[in-house]
Structures are given as C-alpha cells and as structure tokens.
Design a protein around this motif. Structure first.
Motif, PDB file in Angstrom:
ATOM      1  N   SER A 244      93.660 -50.319 -56.186  1.00 36.94           N
ATOM      2  CA  SER A 244      94.624 -49.261 -55.874  1.00 36.94           C
ATOM      3  C   SER A 244      95.997 -49.905 -55.836  1.00 36.94           C
ATOM      4  N   LEU A 245      97.035 -49.089 -56.033  1.00 35.43           N
ATOM      5  CA  LEU A 245      98.387 -49.633 -55.961  1.00 35.43           C
ATOM      6  C   LEU A 245      99.352 -48.479 -55.657  1.00 35.43           C
ATOM      7  N   HIS A 246      99.704 -48.348 -54.392  1.00 36.86           N
ATOM      8  CA  HIS A 246     100.626 -47.306 -53.957  1.00 36.86           C
ATOM      9  C   HIS A 246     102.020 -47.915 -53.828  1.00 36.86           C
ATOM     10  N   VAL A 247     102.992 -47.354 -54.521  1.00 37.78           N
ATOM     11  CA  VAL A 247     104.386 -47.771 -54.382  1.00 37.78           C
ATOM     12  C   VAL A 247     105.011 -46.864 -53.320  1.00 37.78           C
ATOM     13  N   VAL A 248     105.313 -47.435 -52.160  1.00 40.33           N
ATOM     14  CA  VAL A 248     105.694 -46.608 -51.009  1.00 40.33           C
ATOM     15  C   VAL A 248     107.165 -46.734 -50.632  1.00 40.33           C
TER      16      VAL A 248
ATOM     17  N   ASN B 115      96.935 -45.542 -58.559  1.00 39.13           N
ATOM     18  CA  ASN B 115      97.798 -46.601 -59.065  1.00 39.13           C
ATOM     19  C   ASN B 115      99.069 -45.920 -59.568  1.00 39.13           C
ATOM     20  N   ASP B 116     100.150 -46.065 -58.828  1.00 41.48           N
ATOM     21  CA  ASP B 116     101.388 -45.373 -59.172  1.00 41.48           C
ATOM     22  C   ASP B 116     102.037 -45.909 -60.441  1.00 41.48           C
ATOM     23  N   LEU B 117     101.568 -47.067 -60.929  1.00 37.08           N
ATOM     24  CA  LEU B 117     102.127 -47.628 -62.156  1.00 37.08           C
ATOM     25  C   LEU B 117     101.359 -47.189 -63.396  1.00 37.08           C
ATOM     26  N   GLU B 118     100.271 -46.463 -63.203  1.00 35.21           N
ATOM     27  CA  GLU B 118      99.431 -46.088 -64.347  1.00 35.21           C
ATOM     28  C   GLU B 118     100.171 -45.153 -65.301  1.00 35.21           C
ATOM     29  N   ALA B 119     100.822 -44.128 -64.779  1.00 28.92           N
ATOM     30  CA  ALA B 119     101.512 -43.174 -65.645  1.00 28.92           C
ATOM     31  C   ALA B 119     102.682 -43.811 -66.393  1.00 28.92           C
TER      32      ALA B 119
ATOM     33  N   GLU C 263      81.301 -43.750 -70.274  1.00 29.59           N
ATOM     34  CA  GLU C 263      80.144 -44.620 -70.185  1.00 29.59           C
ATOM     35  C   GLU C 263      79.179 -44.202 -69.076  1.00 29.59           C
ATOM     36  N   THR C 264      77.907 -44.228 -69.390  1.00 35.06           N
ATOM     37  CA  THR C 264      76.869 -43.936 -68.406  1.00 35.06           C
ATOM     38  C   THR C 264      76.970 -44.905 -67.236  1.00 35.06           C
ATOM     39  N   GLY C 265      76.999 -44.379 -66.041  1.00 35.55           N
ATOM     40  CA  GLY C 265      77.036 -45.218 -64.852  1.00 35.55           C
ATOM     41  C   GLY C 265      78.419 -45.553 -64.350  1.00 35.55           C
ATOM     42  N   CYS C 266      79.463 -45.208 -65.105  1.00 35.20           N
ATOM     43  CA  CYS C 266      80.825 -45.519 -64.650  1.00 35.20           C
ATOM     44  C   CYS C 266      81.164 -44.642 -63.448  1.00 35.20           C
ATOM     45  N   LEU C 267      81.451 -45.268 -62.322  1.00 39.47           N
ATOM     46  CA  LEU C 267      81.716 -44.547 -61.083  1.00 39.47           C
ATOM     47  C   LEU C 267      83.175 -44.135 -60.957  1.00 39.47           C
ATOM     48  N   VAL C 268      84.064 -44.956 -61.462  1.00 38.10           N
ATOM     49  CA  VAL C 268      85.493 -44.658 -61.461  1.00 38.10           C
ATOM     50  C   VAL C 268      86.148 -45.597 -62.455  1.00 38.10           C
ATOM     51  N   ALA C 269      87.204 -45.130 -63.109  1.00 38.11           N
ATOM     52  CA  ALA C 269      87.970 -45.956 -64.044  1.00 38.11           C
ATOM     53  C   ALA C 269      89.442 -45.843 -63.699  1.00 38.11           C
ATOM     54  N   ARG C 270      90.145 -46.967 -63.775  1.00 40.17           N
ATOM     55  CA  ARG C 270      91.555 -46.980 -63.413  1.00 40.17           C
ATOM     56  C   ARG C 270      92.221 -48.183 -64.068  1.00 40.17           C
ATOM     57  N   MET C 271      93.529 -48.150 -64.150  1.00 41.91           N
ATOM     58  CA  MET C 271      94.286 -49.301 -64.628  1.00 41.91           C
ATOM     59  C   MET C 271      94.502 -50.268 -63.474  1.00 41.91           C
ATOM     60  N   SER C 272      94.534 -51.559 -63.754  1.00 43.05           N
ATOM     61  CA  SER C 272      94.804 -52.578 -62.742  1.00 43.05           C
ATOM     62  C   SER C 272      96.260 -53.015 -62.802  1.00 43.05           C
TER      63      SER C 272
END
Length: 301
Positions: free
Chosen positions: A27-31, A231-235, A254-263
């Motif tokens: 996760s990455l919150h820009v606060v 992740n506030d930098l994803e967009a 993909e089968t089994g993918c629980l969550v996908a996000r950018m790092s």
C-alpha cells in the motif's frame, strides 16, 4: 528497542554476501507534503526471498563492480549508493560486487535495497557496532527507502521514510512480481501526482492508511485488508506508462489471484496468491503470453 542485530541478520546470502531483497509497497498512501517538497507517506511494506546480491572481498581499496542481467547502464562511480553506504561506515578498503538481478527504476527497492544490504554486510564482515538510531540516520541520508530496507521484513513506514515499525508476522502468502520492462522515474511520477498544486487549490490530501489488524488469519484475510488500502501513485504512473494497466488486468485474470496492485512508483506490479506455487504457475502462464515481461514468484516476509 534494539534493532541493529535484526537488521544485520535479516537477509544473508552467504558468509561473504548479502541479499538485497525486493521491496514491495503493498500500500502507499500519500497523506501530505512538507514545505521542502518531500511527500509524506504511509505504506505497508514487505519483502521477497529473492533479490540482488552484494558480494564482499578483501581489497586494498574500496571498489565496486556490477554484473548480472540488469547491470547495463549502472555506474560504479562514487555516486553509487553501494559505495556511498560503505563509505558512510568508514570503510575504504573492500572489493564489492553487485549482482543486479532486479530491474532498475521498477518500484521494488533497487538501489535502496542494495545500499541497505551493503550496510548490513559491511557491519557483519568488519564486526562493526553502530547504535540503532545512528544506523537509521546513516540509512536515511542514503535514501528514504533505505531504513525500511535495512529491516528487510514486513514494516509500516511513515513520514518521508524515517518512521519505520516492524509488524507482526505475515501469513503464508505467495506473490508474483511482473514488470513490463518499462522504467518509470519516481520523480516523474510524483510530479504527475501534482499534490502541491492540488493542496494550493484547497484540495485535501489522501485519507490516512487504515490501522493494521492485530494479526492476519490467512492469505485471504491479508489480501482483503490490502484491498482496503491503495497506492496513490498508481494512477499517475499509469498515465506515464499505460502498459501498467495491462499488467494489472493480466494479473487479475489469473486463477487464484487475491489482489493485484502496482508497487511503489512502478512499473512493477504484484499479484498475491494463496501459495507460492500458485503464484509461480500464474507466472508461467503470463510468461507464455508476454515473453518480454520480467516475472518473479516468491513468498512474502
């Protein structure tokens, strides 16, 4: 609290080598943003069991050589974070070799992880004792992500990177990292975010990170929590590199993918899976469709 021993022992790759584990911003919150321009972040960070490797050998001077699949374009001059880390500990005679296995400018630690591994390896090789607060101060002078990379285990990071707290053990969860071999500059992503202009216009920064649970029951519970974060930098990264959206869509199929996000600031994306084996199987399928992409399956820690 004494953390230095844990930092030194975090990721050894052998008696004369140190593992620079890939760092994943789950996760990455820009606060907010400071007056000096530095952004204020809140991020849950974890690490993989694979990464670059920093090797150490006896030498009459301090030197650095770089090899490995992603060595191209990297300079071994005094500005390299590996040499700066060694010099910061007062070492002027050590032959260092950086085996670059992770893609560069990819949002998974890179030079910060290499610098942290150098600090740990130098301290172990030369049996140096540095107080925790001093070690963190040195790490922060090298980069905002270096203090968390020193721990090389799950942490919650805040501020500009100076506030780092280790978190309870993660559940068994597999991860698949995918990078479309597109380099994205962190500074460019933050410029695209445009927080300073938005704050000047009276907008509010992003909401704070949700509090971490006391423990995660299993991979599904862990992934459910990650979906509550962002992740506030994803967009902004996707606007600079639209292929990131394609990577995320492919992971979610993909089968089994629980969550996908950018790092981090990208362009590496991750998918969480119940097991490492499922992550690896997904990687095999994606590699068949996208042979040019870089993939790595691992276990989070």
């Amino acid at each position: 609290m004494g953390r230095a021993v844990g930092q030194r022992e975090a990721a050894q790759a052998g008696p004369d080598a140190e593992l620079a584990s890939a760092k994943v911003n789950l996760s990455l919150h820009v606060v907010g943003q400071r007056a000096d321009g530095y952004h204020l972040l809140e991020s849950l960070v974890a690490f993989t069991g694979e990464g670059d490797v920093v090797h150490f050998a006896a030498s009459e001077r301090l030197s650095l050589t770089i090899d490995g699949p992603f060595a191209s374009g990297l300079e071994s001059d005094p500005t390299n974070l590996v040499l700066r880390a060694a010099a910061a500990l007062g070492v002027d005679a050590c032959g260092i070799r950086l085996e670059k296995r992770l893609p560069v400018a990819s949002g998974i630690g890179g030079g910060s992880a290499d610098a942290a591994a150098t600090l740990r390896g130098i301290m172990r090789r030369y049996q140096l004792s540095v107080p925790d607060d001093e070690l963190d101060r040195i790490a922060l002078t090298l980069g905002a992500d270096v203090p968390v990379c020193l721990r090389s285990r799950a942490c919650f990071m805040a501020g500009i990177g100076e506030r780092v707290e280790t978190v309870g053990p993660l559940p068994d969860v597999g991860i698949l990292l995918v990078n479309p071999r597109v380099a994205v500059a962190t500074a460019a992503v933050f410029r695209e975010l445009g927080l300073a202009a938005r704050l000047a216009a009276g907008e509010e920064p992003g909401s704070p990170h949700p509090p971490l649970p006391a423990q995660w029951r299993d991979a599904a519970h862990f992934a459910e929590f990650i979906t509550l974060c962002r992740n506030d930098l994803e967009a902004p990264a996707q606007r600079l590199a639209p292929v990131i959206a394609e990577v995320l869509d492919r992971l979610r199929q993909e089968t089994g993918c629980l969550v996908a996000r950018m790092s981090g600031s990208g362009a590496t994306c991750f998918g969480l899976f119940p097991t490492r084996e499922q992550a690896a199987a997904a990687g095999t399928r994606i590699a068949a469709d996208h042979p040019g992409w870089w993939l790595m399956a691992s276990q989070l820690r």
